[in-house]
Design a protein around this motif. Structure first.
Motif, PDB file in Angstrom:
ATOM      1  N   ARG A 156      -6.110  11.367 -28.575  1.00  0.00           N
ATOM      2  CA  ARG A 156      -6.689  10.278 -27.782  1.00  0.00           C
ATOM      3  C   ARG A 156      -7.214   9.168 -28.684  1.00  0.00           C
ATOM      4  NH1 ARG A 156      -6.742   7.585 -23.310  1.00  0.00           N
ATOM      5  NH2 ARG A 156      -6.414   9.559 -22.233  1.00  0.00           N
ATOM      6  N   PRO A 160      -3.802   6.531 -28.230  1.00  0.00           N
ATOM      7  CA  PRO A 160      -4.297   6.507 -26.843  1.00  0.00           C
ATOM      8  C   PRO A 160      -3.188   6.362 -25.802  1.00  0.00           C
ATOM      9  CG  PRO A 160      -4.848   4.472 -28.015  1.00  0.00           C
ATOM     10  CD  PRO A 160      -4.353   5.432 -29.037  1.00  0.00           C
ATOM     11  N   ALA A 163      -1.522   9.658 -25.438  1.00  0.00           N
ATOM     12  CA  ALA A 163      -2.422  10.556 -24.708  1.00  0.00           C
ATOM     13  C   ALA A 163      -2.362  10.283 -23.219  1.00  0.00           C
ATOM     14  CB  ALA A 163      -3.852  10.389 -25.223  1.00  0.00           C
TER      15      ALA A 163
END
Length: 299
Positions: A156, A160, A163
């Motif tokens: 994450r 990101p 994710a």
């Protein structure tokens, strides 16, 4: 087949679940705890102190056999599951607080779950000559619970977008794998489950109801805001039964020890929904302002 399911399949399923949790967490979720210290401290006190005491009282009241008694204590020591976030959203709780509590609970459980389990094993003596979760097995709990969360958080942090893309597939995969593994374990141990479900159904339902009630009313009595109390209710009332099952079957090697969590894991969905609908939905409906009636003669 049963051994492979419990020793390999269950840890993998839980690892994927915890990875999915990590993919949804950031350091801000932990930092957010500082914004609601009162609600967090009260919820953790209920989780770590009141619930084990509550489970212990129920175990003595129902006079469960030693192995099932330890299983109930393990369940009480398990942190809240990610399902709590869904129920909190459904019944208008503070979901951000739920996420923070789940994150903190997952870390704290690495210490408290082995501790409470060992105390329960020492008190009830379900195994001959077995000391329970020793240091090496505690490290297994750490690896099963925290390492996948940390990995997910790192993904994450540095990827990101990846994710975000992986969040839904990981959730779906975890549900499918967990369903297959649990179904296989249930089929392999069907008679054992049938023999014990009658004496476990009532105590697990009562434990779930009382946990939900404690999670809501204790914060409210201590002047925690209602939305935060709803979040605390589901976080405390909906336990990570999968974690308790994995520790019982994979770490301690006892199918019977996992039975309370297995029965609870099925019934909690219905109990939590009924509790939320009866208490929170009814309160929301009664709080809605009445629709003004138009005087037709004034037109």
């Amino acid at each position: 087949m049963d051994s492979a399911l419990t020793s390999i399949g269950l840890p993998i399923a839980l690892g994927i679940i915890m990875l999915g949790l990590g993919l949804s967490l950031t350091l801000q979720d932990f930092a957010r705890v500082a914004k609601h210290p009162r609600a967090v401290i009260i919820a953790l006190a209920c989780q770590l102190l009141l619930l084990p005491a509550l489970a212990f009282g129920l175990v003595l009241l129902f006079q469960l056999p030693p192995v099932l008694a330890v299983g109930m204590m393990m369940l009480a020591a398990s942190p809240g599951g990610t399902t709590a976030n869904l129920y909190s959203h459904l019944f208008r709780g503070d979901v951000a607080l739920n996420i923070s509590l789940t994150a903190v609970n997952s870390v704290v459980a690495v210490v408290t779950l082995p501790l409470i389990t060992n105390v329960a094993i020492w008190y009830f003596q379900p195994f001959d000559g077995q000391l329970g979760l020793q240091w090496s097995k505690t490290l297994e709990v750490f690896a099963i619970v925290l390492l996948p969360v940390i990995l997910g958080m790192l993904v994450r942090r540095f990827r990101p977008r990846f994710a975000d893309r992986m969040d839904k597939p990981v959730r779906i995969a975890s549900v499918i794998i967990l369903a297959v593994v649990i179904a296989g374990a249930v089929i392999a141990n069907w008679q054992l489950l049938i023999d014990n479900v009658a004496q476990l159904a009532l105590i697990t339902v009562l434990f779930c109801l009382l946990s939900l009630a404690v999670g809501y009313w204790v914060p409210r009595l201590l002047r925690v805001e209602r939305r935060q109390a709803i979040a605390a209710s589901f976080e405390i009332g909906i336990h990570n039964a999968t974690l308790a099952i994995v520790i019982a079957q994979s770490v301690l090697g006892s199918m019977e020890l996992s039975l309370p969590a297995a029965v609870y894991g099925v019934l909690m969905f219905f109990v939590a929904f009924a509790f939320g609908f009866a208490l929170f939905r009814r309160a929301d409906a009664s709080a809605e302002p009445a629709v003004p009636v138009t005087d037709a003669s004034a037109a």
